[in-house]
Each structure stands twice: as structure tokens, then as C-alpha cells.
Design an enzyme around this catalytic site. Sequence first.
Site, PDB file in Angstrom:
ATOM      1  N   ARG A  91       3.037  -6.275 -15.517  1.00 26.40           N
ATOM      2  CA  ARG A  91       3.027  -6.783 -14.137  1.00 26.40           C
ATOM      3  C   ARG A  91       2.090  -7.967 -13.977  1.00 26.40           C
ATOM      4  O   ARG A  91       0.945  -7.898 -14.437  1.00 26.40           O
ATOM      5  CB  ARG A  91       2.599  -5.680 -13.167  1.00 26.40           C
ATOM      6  N   THR A 148       9.960   2.277 -12.251  1.00 24.91           N
ATOM      7  CA  THR A 148      10.153   2.562 -10.829  1.00 24.91           C
ATOM      8  C   THR A 148      11.608   2.944 -10.568  1.00 24.91           C
ATOM      9  O   THR A 148      11.917   3.813  -9.758  1.00 24.91           O
ATOM     10  CB  THR A 148       9.750   1.340  -9.974  1.00 24.91           C
ATOM     11  N   THR A 202     -14.844  11.990  -0.893  1.00 19.45           N
ATOM     12  CA  THR A 202     -14.634  10.534  -0.850  1.00 19.45           C
ATOM     13  C   THR A 202     -15.049  10.005   0.521  1.00 19.45           C
ATOM     14  O   THR A 202     -14.899  10.697   1.535  1.00 19.45           O
ATOM     15  CB  THR A 202     -13.157  10.178  -1.174  1.00 19.45           C
ATOM     16  N   THR A 203     -15.557   8.799   0.511  1.00 22.19           N
ATOM     17  CA  THR A 203     -16.010   8.186   1.767  1.00 22.19           C
ATOM     18  C   THR A 203     -14.820   8.038   2.715  1.00 22.19           C
ATOM     19  O   THR A 203     -13.726   7.683   2.280  1.00 22.19           O
ATOM     20  CB  THR A 203     -16.639   6.809   1.476  1.00 22.19           C
ATOM     21  N   SER A 222      11.378  19.645  -6.507  1.00 21.03           N
ATOM     22  CA  SER A 222      11.130  18.232  -6.208  1.00 21.03           C
ATOM     23  C   SER A 222      12.394  17.376  -6.385  1.00 21.03           C
ATOM     24  O   SER A 222      13.096  17.502  -7.395  1.00 21.03           O
ATOM     25  CB  SER A 222      10.026  17.753  -7.151  1.00 21.03           C
ATOM     26  N   THR A 234       1.775   7.186   6.218  1.00 22.46           N
ATOM     27  CA  THR A 234       0.803   6.143   5.870  1.00 22.46           C
ATOM     28  C   THR A 234       0.419   5.337   7.095  1.00 22.46           C
ATOM     29  O   THR A 234       1.231   5.193   8.034  1.00 22.46           O
ATOM     30  CB  THR A 234       1.370   5.200   4.790  1.00 22.46           C
ATOM     31  N   LYS A 281       1.743   0.808   6.232  1.00 23.70           N
ATOM     32  CA  LYS A 281       3.011   0.065   6.207  1.00 23.70           C
ATOM     33  C   LYS A 281       3.368  -0.339   7.641  1.00 23.70           C
ATOM     34  O   LYS A 281       2.788  -1.286   8.153  1.00 23.70           O
ATOM     35  CB  LYS A 281       4.072   0.889   5.479  1.00 23.70           C
TER      36      LYS A 281
HETATM   37  N1  PLP Z   1       4.945   7.644  -0.593  1.00 19.75           N
HETATM   38  C1  PLP Z   1       5.883   6.730  -0.759  1.00 19.75           C
HETATM   39  C2  PLP Z   1       7.302   7.153  -0.715  1.00 19.75           C
HETATM   40  C3  PLP Z   1       5.545   5.395  -0.961  1.00 19.75           C
HETATM   41  O1  PLP Z   1       6.489   4.466  -1.133  1.00 19.75           O
HETATM   42  C4  PLP Z   1       4.197   5.038  -0.998  1.00 19.75           C
HETATM   43  C5  PLP Z   1       3.765   3.627  -1.198  1.00 19.75           C
HETATM   44  O2  PLP Z   1       4.450   2.756  -1.549  1.00 19.75           O
HETATM   45  C6  PLP Z   1       3.245   6.025  -0.824  1.00 19.75           C
HETATM   46  C7  PLP Z   1       3.641   7.320  -0.628  1.00 19.75           C
HETATM   47  C8  PLP Z   1       1.781   5.719  -0.851  1.00 19.75           C
HETATM   48  O3  PLP Z   1       1.399   5.125   0.358  1.00 19.75           O
HETATM   49  P1  PLP Z   1       0.004   4.345   0.497  1.00 19.75           P
HETATM   50  O4  PLP Z   1       0.301   2.937   0.241  1.00 19.75           O
HETATM   51  O5  PLP Z   1      -0.471   4.598   1.887  1.00 19.75           O
HETATM   52  O6  PLP Z   1      -0.896   4.920  -0.524  1.00 19.75           O
END
Ligand code: PLP
Length: 910
Positions: free
Chosen positions: A30, A372, A286-287, A146, A254, A257
Site C-alpha cells: 500500500r 480486502t 486506553t485514554t 459469522s 462509528t 464516517k
Molecule cells: N466496521 C466496518 C464494516 C468498517 O468498514 C470499518 C471501517 O472501515 C470499521 C468497522 C471500523 O470503523 P472505524 O474506522 O471507526 O474504526
Amino acid sequence: MLNNFNSGQFDFNSFLETKLNELKSDGRYRKFIEIDKNAKTFPVFSYTDSKQEIKSAVNWCSNDYLALSTSDKLIQATLECASQYGIGSGGTRNISGSTILHQKLEKKLADWHQQESALLFNSAYQANLTTLSTLGRHIPDMVFISDEENHASLIEGMRSCPNTKIIFKHNDLSDLESILRTLSPTQPKIIVFESIYSISGTVAPVREIISIGKKYHALTYIDEVHAVGLYGKDGSGKIEEFNLNTEVDFINGTLSKAIGTFGGYISASAKWIDFIRSFASGFIFTTSLPPAICSAALFSIEEIVFNQKLRNHFFKNVSLLRSKLDEAGIPYRGIDSHITQLVIGEAIKCKQISDHLLSFAGIYVQPINSPTVPKGQECIRITITPRHSFDQIHSLVYHLKGVFTDNIILSGRSSMLSKVQIGKVRDKINAVMPWIKTEENYIDTRGDQLTDIPLHTQEGTDFFTDNLSEALKNKEIDIAVHSLKDLSSEHFFGGTKFAVVDRDEVRDVAIFNEKIADLLRAGEKIRIGTCSFRRESLAGDFLKKVLPAYGQKINIEILPIRGNIDTRLKKLSEGRYDGIILAFAGINRMLTSVEHREYFKLLLSTKRMMVLPLLDCTPAPCQGAIAAESSPQNERASYILNCINNIELYQDCTNEKKIASEYGSGCIQKFGVTTVKFGAQTSVYAHGIDSNNNEIDTWYGLKDIRLNISNFDIINSDELGFVAEKTILVSDIPIPSKAVFISHIAAIEMPYIDFSNLRVWTAGIETWIKLAAKNIWVEGCADSLGFNSIFSILNTPLIDIQNDITVLTNEESAERWTEDNIKAIATYSIHYKSDLIDKYKLKSARLIFWSCFAHFNHLKEILPAGVLHSCLPGKTAELLRKEGHQPILFPTKKAFNQWKKKYIQVPSVA
Ligand code: PLP
């Protein structure tokens, strides 16, 4: 296999190198582009490319779906909060890092998802990893079920504990159910899945999965990372949209995003949250998030809930993009969500396409390669925001349509030169769009069939291109390659689509048989072959002035000659002509071709040549340029032409052709039109005789300099009465190279030089003519545009003396050339007699045209204040600039005199 235990130590260096090289060779290494993000211009950003140039591009792969990260309101809220709270929280949640804002945000998130509680993490990745691993570690019998396309953070969470994991096929309910059926009702189990899959854009059958979970007493854990902020009435996600908030056990989301800030969370029942909060190492140790980020997220959620317009705009843009893709016939996936995926299916191609889009079109998309996505599913993932404009969408689709081309048919005449030209176009396509495969075929044109018949005796135009145009029209070929000068004006300006891909040297060259000197000595008639009226008229006259005459009268007869370059050279070798005139570019291209080089070297081996000057033997418009042409209806080919077009060359050629068409068209013309670049200026020079038999000697595009000064105040330094005393420094000079550049006739006036084995170039025509009178064969000149102007021609395979040439000049200039790493010999020195200078004239001068730098140097201390300087391009200009002046440049002395006549207004008498 790498031995990492060499000399008893683990060799970390070679271990790292091997591992990284593995990634590189798979195309999985990358590289990050460094985005200079700008909240004001988002999605447009700037970046520095591999050539260290600053470029701008449109971001098409941001997950800042609603562009809230750039919202003024949010930025303001963050700034205000940061100034109150400081930047970092300064501790874990347990030790001083739990502020009111953390609690407020957790409450807000729980309410938004209609859950009892929520828990903040520093990312959704961490939330997934920590929550799942905590569940696994503390409930050892828990089985994870899963989805096979789950995100890395979910997989890592499940992998980090030894519990059983069972994978079900992506979104496959029957597979899921068949797995659950095998597990006892008392077995603790959890179904882990996403609502929107981040790469493919597929949407899970959420309701069905939850209901199957209930049927088999399984907990449900849903990752809503790509849905929060976008779906549902209040924008909290797919669970809200499907009205399932009370049915699901865990929601992961999250803040980074659609919410546009930073961090992650889970939301669940108060008991579950209390349990994770109490046992999850990744939460406890963690902080915590910076308070200002919590504040920004709170504002952002408010904005999402209440600003429905923003989300509507987002989805409208998603639909607009897709309708444009549909119109363009570009297949995509992810129809059920906002993520648009274009499958490319090959890692290298995927990378090549995204590199091309960035460098050529300023479109930033990230290739998504394995791991990926599985091999063969490599894709480009496109995301949009409400900030993307209609024009940006339109441009994206236009370029995507262009890059979805795999094969292209190139065609041209069947001559050797044409094949070399096609090769140049093929190489250019390979360089900018390397995934496109090219096929080549050749067409015998009307011009090729009419061998030995002068074309001006035939009806019509476009002898070498009309068969190609026909093939383009009939869609038998995609791109026709030919010399641009073969296009008639009607064809050129007739709405056709072409690119100017390359341009070699524009001049003509006269090639003579070895015995030319004997013929000249004997005063015999010289038979020159050309089928061009322009060459006949301009070059015919010129050669009479510059061929060594040996005291005889030069008698030239022009005879018609037809055929390809090799045929014409053969006819010359057979003695049917004493000389022929060709385009320099053609022969030079053959000499650069590995396939034909040796053959052409042989054809040229015993010949003598003269490179005809630009300004006296002006080339045809567009000479030396290779055009790639397509039918405007062939959109794929037209796109490729846009990518391989050299805009500057295209502009130069179009200007030349436009100017030429003012004077006449067709192959019977007796004039040339050429672009001359000097200093930072680009001018077009037309020279010869027009179709009404009028003489043309016109410069176009010279800087329009208007000065309100009298004609008498403009002087040429020659008029100041310089009397030069020359001292000869050397008389018998060994020349340390195979070529010489004679900067002034004075350089060889007295010294003895044996020219018999030397190749001679001169600064301008005057010196050339004087040398011809001394029976010296001159190969070419710099048209008084300066030695630098012929650098590139000296470096061509046909001339090839760039590193083997000595400048013969005066003492002062020789020193300067040597400083510039150019071999130079001073044969004389000049001293000016100051007492003869016309001081009165100098005093009244408002603009001086310096015919040489030495004149300036001699007078620089006594120049009138504010005097303007002008000169020819080349060394004088360069040295004047070094002295801190900005001389007005004229390409020739004649152009200076023409300007003087035309532009200078006599001031009115007060
Ligand atoms: N879950 C999925 C499906 C994601 O695509 C991502 C990030 O790309 C995450 C979790 C992780 O999110 P964060 O960026 O908040 O760590």
C-alpha cells in the site's frame, strides 16, 4: 527459504525485506497519497504527485458521507469545546478521562438507537475487537457465527479468543439456519454480521437474520458502521429503518464516517454495556476520546436528526451518479446501499486505472484489492457526498466510461514510417492507459497506390488519409495514425477528432550524393528531387546561396520524386538525383526505430546533408507531427485521444494550419508556416509566396509591444559607430571534436582550420553564406535564434553531435561557453574604440537593440537612465538577463525592423 539465523542471530532486516517484497510483487503493497485536505474546498483537495508537482483532485472514496467533517458549525463547536476542555482527555475513563461530554454522548447514542445504553471506544474497530473478544473470553462456550464478508475488526475480535467460529455464506439465510440447527439450544451463540457491507455495498437481510437468531436462541451483533447517520427516519441506521431496535442485542457504530468526527461505540441493553464496560481490557486501559470530539459528535448527530435535507441531498447524488452510470452503460454493484462498486477483476489493472484517473483526470478512487476482496473481485469503490457537484459527477462518469476500454485497433499506411508512427502512438497509449491492448493493421492509401505520379497532377486532397477516414467511418478501425501535415485544411477543420501525439524536428533536410562536391566544382547541373512546390521555391533558391560554388555558377534543376522515404533515398543512391529534400522528422524517426535503424544508416552512409533553416526554408504547417485520429462518434477512441493528446503541440499545429489556410491550401503551395519558440514566447512565422503570388514574411503572435516613443529613439547598437579591432589569437587550430559551431565569420577569418573532416554549423545564414563562398560545406544553422535553439537537433540520431561540437568564437564569449560546459575556442579578441561612439545618439536612445552582448558590456556604465533593451534570443538575451535586464526579444533582426516600422508612434509635438 530465508535463513534468519545467520551467524547465530535473527536477521530482522532480511525478514522485513522479504515480507514487504512479497506484498510488492503481489501488487498488495500500500502506498498512501498525501492529501492536503481543505474543509472549504472538500471534496477537492491538493496533493503532490511523483514529479513533485502540486495537483488537485476530487475525492471519490471518502467515508465522510455527509461531508460533516467539513461543516463550519461542527468545526466551530469543536474549537469552542477544545478551548474550554483542552485537546486530550488526559486519562482512561476510569482515571479522570470521563467527562460530562462522554456521558452526554453515550446517552445521546443510546437514545438515538433506542437502546438502554451505549459505550464509547476510540474507534469502531476497537469497539468490535474489544466487545467480541470480551464476550468470547468470558463466555468460553460462546460460538461465533459469522458472515463470510465480515469486516477485519469483527474477524480479529472473534479470532483473538479460542471460541468456536462458524462462517456462513454471505447473506445466505439457509446456510445460517443450517448451522444454527446443528447447535443445541443451550449452547451460548451469537450471530455477527453487518447491515451494509463496506466494499460490495450489499445489504444484509437484517430482519430475517434477527428472527432466525431468535428462533435458535442466538444473540445478534450488527455492525452498522456504514449505515449510521444515513438510514432510518432519524438517521441512526438500518435497524431504525427496519424498526428492529428492540429486537437486536448489540449495535456497533462509528463516529468517524457519516458523523464526520472520530471514535466508535456499541449500544445495547444496560446490562450488556455494564458487563463490557467492566471486563473489556480494550475499553478500560486506553485514554478516552478527546472531549471536543465528543462535543462535535453531539452536534453532528443533532444535525443528522434535524437536517433531513442533507441526507436527501446525499441520496439524490447517489441516484444521480447511478443514473449517469446507467446512461453510460457502466455496470456497477451495491444497488441496495449508497456504496457503488465497479468490478475490475485484476489487481494490476485496478491499480493502473486508479493511477490513470488520478494523474490524468484528477479523480481520486482507491483500488480495492485482495485480501480486502477475493482475487478476481478487485474493484473500485465509489462514494459520494452532498458536496459533489453535478459537473464533478458528470466528469467522473465521462472518465470511467473512457477507462472501461480493453482493446483498440490502430491503423495507418503500410509504409515503414507509418509503422514507426503507429509504434509511437501505441507506446503513448501504453504509457497513459497501460491496460489497453492494441491491435494494428495497415491500409494502402490512394497516395501509396499512385506511385511515381506527382499528386498535384491528381484531382482531390487527403491522398494519404482518406482511405483511413473511410475505415474510421465504417468502424473497421478505432484510431488512424498519420503525419498531421497530410490532412487538408478541410479535413483538419472539418469536425474530425484527432490528437497530436508527438512532434519530431520540423525542418527539412537536403540529402546529397557523395559526388555533389565534384559536380559543384565542375559547375554541372544539380538535379534535386522534390514533389513539393514549397520546397522547390524556398529550398531551391536557398541552396543556390549556400552550396559551395567553387567559383562556378550553381545551376539547380528541380525534378519530381515520389515514394516513401526509403524509396526516395534509394532513387538518390541509384543516381537518378544528385540531391533530394525530405522532412527531417521522417528520417530521424526511422533512425530511432530499432527495427529500421541499420537499414537507414546504410542508405545514408555515403551521403552529405544540409539541414535547411527554419526561417529561410520554412517548413510546412504541422510538419513533423504525428496525428492519431478517430471518428467523433467513437467515444472510446475519442477518450483515448484526449489522454494522449499533447495540448501544446496541438495548439501549435492548429495555429500553423489556421494561418496557412489564410494564404492558400492544398499541396501546390509555395509557402511554409512554422512555430518558433524563443525565450518564453511562441510565435508563428509564415514565409514564401501565397496563392496570389504575393510574398509572405510575417510573424504572428509576437508580443504586442506599444511604446510611446519616437522612431528615432530606437536604435540598433550597430548604428552607434562601434569600430572593432580584432586580434587574432590563434592561427593553426586543431579542433578537438568532429563538429564546429561558428558563432561569427570573424572566428575563422584568419586562423587556419582544415574543414575537410569537420561538420560545420553556423549561428545564422550570413555566416553560412560567407563560408559557402569559401567553399566550406555547412550542415545547418541556428537561424540566429541562439546555439541553444539547435541543441535538440544536434542530439538527434541523424545529426548526433551534441557532445562533440566546439564553438569557435571571440575570447570573451569562449570563456562564457566554457563556464556552461560547452567546448569553445577563442580564435580572436575584440576591442572597441570608445572615442568613435556616437554619444549624442546614445544619450537620446530610449530603446537599444543589442546586436551583440559585447556592445552592451562596453557601454553599460554610460547608458541613459531607463533605457529599454532588446535583442535576439540566445546568448545576448541570456547575458542581459544575468545583468538584471528583461530584454524585449525579437526572433530576427528583420522582425525587429518590421516591428519598429509598424508599432512605434511618433509623439505629438507639444
Ligand atoms: N466496521 C466496518 C464494516 C468498517 O468498514 C470499518 C471501517 O472501515 C470499521 C468497522 C471500523 O470503523 P472505524 O474506522 O471507526 O474504526
